[in-house]
Design a protein around this motif. Structure first.
Motif, short mmCIF file in Angstrom:
data_model
loop_
_atom_site.label_atom_id
_atom_site.label_comp_id
_atom_site.label_asym_id
_atom_site.label_seq_id
_atom_site.Cartn_x
_atom_site.Cartn_y
_atom_site.Cartn_z
N GLU A 8 22.19 4.34 -70.98
CA GLU A 8 21.39 3.39 -71.74
C GLU A 8 20.22 4.06 -72.46
OE1 GLU A 8 20.14 3.12 -67.36
OE2 GLU A 8 22.00 3.29 -68.53
N ALA A 9 19.90 5.31 -72.09
CA ALA A 9 18.79 6.02 -72.74
C ALA A 9 19.28 7.11 -73.68
CB ALA A 9 17.86 6.62 -71.68
N ARG A 10 20.58 7.21 -73.87
CA ARG A 10 21.12 8.30 -74.69
C ARG A 10 20.66 8.22 -76.14
NH1 ARG A 10 25.68 11.06 -72.92
NH2 ARG A 10 25.42 12.23 -74.86
N ALA A 11 20.63 7.02 -76.71
CA ALA A 11 20.21 6.88 -78.10
C ALA A 11 18.75 7.30 -78.26
CB ALA A 11 20.41 5.45 -78.58
N HIS A 12 17.90 6.88 -77.32
CA HIS A 12 16.49 7.26 -77.38
C HIS A 12 16.32 8.77 -77.25
CE1 HIS A 12 12.20 7.21 -76.90
NE2 HIS A 12 12.27 7.66 -75.65
N ALA A 13 17.10 9.38 -76.35
CA ALA A 13 17.01 10.83 -76.16
C ALA A 13 17.47 11.58 -77.41
CB ALA A 13 17.84 11.25 -74.96
N ALA A 14 18.52 11.07 -78.06
CA ALA A 14 18.99 11.72 -79.29
C ALA A 14 17.94 11.65 -80.39
CB ALA A 14 20.29 11.07 -79.74
N ARG A 15 17.23 10.53 -80.46
CA ARG A 15 16.24 10.34 -81.51
C ARG A 15 14.92 11.03 -81.20
NH1 ARG A 15 15.74 6.15 -85.20
NH2 ARG A 15 17.19 4.84 -84.04
N ALA A 16 14.47 10.92 -79.94
CA ALA A 16 13.12 11.37 -79.61
C ALA A 16 13.08 12.51 -78.61
CB ALA A 16 12.31 10.19 -79.06
N GLY A 17 14.22 12.92 -78.06
CA GLY A 17 14.24 13.98 -77.06
C GLY A 17 13.87 15.33 -77.66
N SER A 18 13.40 16.22 -76.80
CA SER A 18 12.91 17.52 -77.27
C SER A 18 13.53 18.66 -76.46
CB SER A 18 11.39 17.58 -77.13
OG SER A 18 10.89 18.88 -77.40
N SER A 19 13.70 19.79 -77.13
CA SER A 19 14.18 21.02 -76.49
C SER A 19 13.02 21.89 -76.03
CB SER A 19 15.06 21.80 -77.47
OG SER A 19 14.34 22.13 -78.65
N ALA A 20 11.82 21.31 -75.90
CA ALA A 20 10.65 22.09 -75.49
C ALA A 20 10.86 22.74 -74.13
CB ALA A 20 9.41 21.20 -75.46
N GLY A 21 11.57 22.06 -73.22
CA GLY A 21 11.82 22.64 -71.91
C GLY A 21 12.60 23.94 -71.99
N LEU A 22 13.48 24.04 -72.96
CA LEU A 22 14.22 25.29 -73.15
C LEU A 22 13.28 26.40 -73.59
CD1 LEU A 22 16.80 26.91 -73.23
CD2 LEU A 22 17.32 25.90 -75.47
N GLY A 23 12.29 26.06 -74.41
CA GLY A 23 11.29 27.06 -74.78
C GLY A 23 10.56 27.59 -73.57
N ALA A 24 10.24 26.70 -72.61
CA ALA A 24 9.56 27.14 -71.39
C ALA A 24 10.45 28.06 -70.57
CB ALA A 24 9.16 25.92 -70.56
N LEU A 25 11.75 27.78 -70.51
CA LEU A 25 12.66 28.65 -69.78
C LEU A 25 12.74 30.03 -70.44
CD1 LEU A 25 15.70 26.33 -68.90
CD2 LEU A 25 13.79 27.01 -67.44
N ILE A 26 12.74 30.07 -71.76
CA ILE A 26 12.80 31.35 -72.46
C ILE A 26 11.52 32.15 -72.23
CG2 ILE A 26 12.93 32.44 -74.73
CD1 ILE A 26 14.79 30.14 -75.58
N LEU A 27 10.37 31.47 -72.21
CA LEU A 27 9.12 32.17 -71.89
C LEU A 27 9.17 32.76 -70.49
CD1 LEU A 27 6.31 29.85 -73.34
CD2 LEU A 27 7.19 31.99 -74.29
N SER A 28 9.73 32.03 -69.56
CA SER A 28 9.87 32.54 -68.20
C SER A 28 10.80 33.75 -68.18
CB SER A 28 10.40 31.45 -67.27
OG SER A 28 10.51 31.91 -65.95
N ALA A 29 11.87 33.71 -68.97
CA ALA A 29 12.78 34.85 -69.06
C ALA A 29 12.06 36.07 -69.61
CB ALA A 29 13.98 34.49 -69.94
N LEU A 30 11.20 35.87 -70.61
CA LEU A 30 10.43 36.98 -71.17
C LEU A 30 9.50 37.58 -70.13
CD1 LEU A 30 9.48 35.44 -74.64
CD2 LEU A 30 11.14 37.26 -74.22
N SER A 31 8.96 36.75 -69.25
CA SER A 31 8.00 37.23 -68.26
C SER A 31 8.63 38.14 -67.22
CB SER A 31 7.33 36.05 -67.56
OG SER A 31 8.23 35.39 -66.67
N THR A 32 9.97 38.13 -67.11
CA THR A 32 10.64 39.02 -66.16
C THR A 32 10.66 40.47 -66.64
OG1 THR A 32 12.86 38.76 -67.13
CG2 THR A 32 12.17 37.13 -65.48
N GLY A 33 10.35 40.69 -67.91
CA GLY A 33 10.41 42.03 -68.47
C GLY A 33 11.78 42.44 -68.95
#
Length: 383
Positions: free
Chosen positions: A104-129
């Motif tokens: 029931e929230a899929r339409a809202h997620a498609a319209r307003a959802g963000s991939s910002a969490g993936l950016g945080a994961l990539i920053l964490s990957a960078l921090s491993t060296g």
């Protein structure tokens, strides 16, 4: 006899590691003298970290990251030591996977959802060296922001107009080999793109999908203009024309996260091929007499880019027989033959009277997989 069992995940909780274990246990029950090697695989979507960790070890780095609608979710990055800092594996499904949002929230997620969490994961990957960052991306994802959220995080909040500063985000990844392990090759834009696939989701619908296609088309064009002077060869020349990045193969993975990572200099490789290289599929095939693979569904699309296709091609090079096990088989014997697949088997037998499968719950699946593997052993084992 040496049997290699190399499946993708099945449905529900039966991930690739558990599926490989169930198949191996079932085979061993029926043919205990056979040497069985379990080598679970991934196409770059859910379960990639489990697969690589099972084969390579490494350290799981916990991360608190934003989910598709902003709530904090627990995730992790896998760091595998090696030359030049090793490799960090990022599984985008943890923060943009379709199972994170109810229908029931899929339409809202498609319209307003963000991939910002993936950016945080990539920053964490960078921090491993790690000098090499592998980002596994699903198709479809629950968000459809063209990677705007992850770019904003990697750019440190810097903008050009109202869009993330792509140059600042590129600088954050400078000197790193970024590999996009995409589950399939769908482009972001176009009639066969990620937006068109999104429109087939009944919880989203074609009207919203068309609206998002228009919006993302404009946004991605502006972001591409930010890197027009970069000598990275992002635009593909086709005679007089150039193909926009957002229309190139593979850029639609992760709701367009693959597009964003391409702007940052990432190189795209089929996710199943990346996982196969990481776990040593080629060497395992060298030792095998028979190869078993599988996934939840095997259809015509999965015969080009999938774990099943990757395993079959590896075995074909050595003329080894390949057996495929799946919950649903939607291909014919003629379609699978060019890949050297000797047989396809559904986990549950179809009704002889009606040709239909009985309905089963997720709790039945592990036992059914073991039972199917035992029947295969009685048919294929030479021990």
């Amino acid at each position: 006899m040496h049997v290699l069992i190399a499946p993708d995940r099945f449905s529900g909780p039966l991930n690739a590691v558990l599926a490989a274990r169930s198949l191996a246990d079932g085979w061993a029950e029926a043919a205990p003298s056979t040497t069985v090697t379990a080598l679970p695989l991934s196409d770059g979507s859910a379960g990639m970290l489990d697969v690589v960790a099972a084969a390579r070890g490494g350290t799981l780095v916990p991360v608190q990251a934003a989910g598709p609608l902003g709530s904090v979710t627990a995730a992790a990055v896998l760091h595998v030591p090696g030359d030049a800092g090793g490799t960090a594996y990022v599984e985008a499904d943890q923060v943009i996977g379709t199972d994170l949002v109810p229908p029931e929230a899929r339409a809202h997620a498609a319209r307003a959802g963000s991939s910002a969490g993936l950016g945080a994961l990539i920053l964490s990957a960078l921090s491993t060296g790690a000098s090499r960052i592998v980002v596994g991306l699903p198709t479809p994802a629950v968000v459809h922001d063209g990677g705007r959220g992850l770019l904003q995080v990697l750019a440190g909040g810097e903008t050009v107009g109202d869009l993330p500063d792509v140059a600042a985000a590129r600088e954050r990844l400078a000197g790193r080999d970024v590999v996009i392990a995409a589950a399939d090759g769908v482009p972001l834009l176009g009639l066969l793109g990620a937006g068109a696939l999104l429109g087939q989701d009944p919880d989203v619908g074609p009207v919203l999908a068309q609206e998002l296609e228009r919006n993302i088309g404009e946004t991605t064009a502006e972001m591409e203009r930010q890197i027009e002077d970069q000598p990275r060869g992002l635009l593909l020349s086709t005679g007089r024309d150039q193909v926009r990045v957002a229309r190139q193969e593979g850029t639609g993975a992760g709701g367009g996260a693959a597009f964003a990572l391409r702007l940052l200099g990432g190189r795209s490789i089929p996710g199943a091929d990346v996982a196969a290289d990481a776990v040593g599929l080629a060497d395992a095939v060298e030792q095998a007499d028979l190869v078993i693979t599988g996934s939840a569904v095997v259809d015509s699309a999965s015969l080009t880019t999938s774990v099943v296709a990757t395993v079959a091609r590896a075995a074909l090079d050595r003329a080894l027989p390949v057996v495929v096990v799946a919950e649903e088989i939607r291909t014919s014997r003629r379609e699978v033959a060019p890949l050297g697949i000797s047989g396809t088997y559904e986990i549950w037998e179809r009704s002889r009277l009606h040709g239909a499968r009985r309905r089963h719950g997720a709790s039945d699946l592990p036992d059914a997989v073991r039972a199917r593997a035992a029947r295969l052993a009685r048919t294929w084992s030479t021990a």
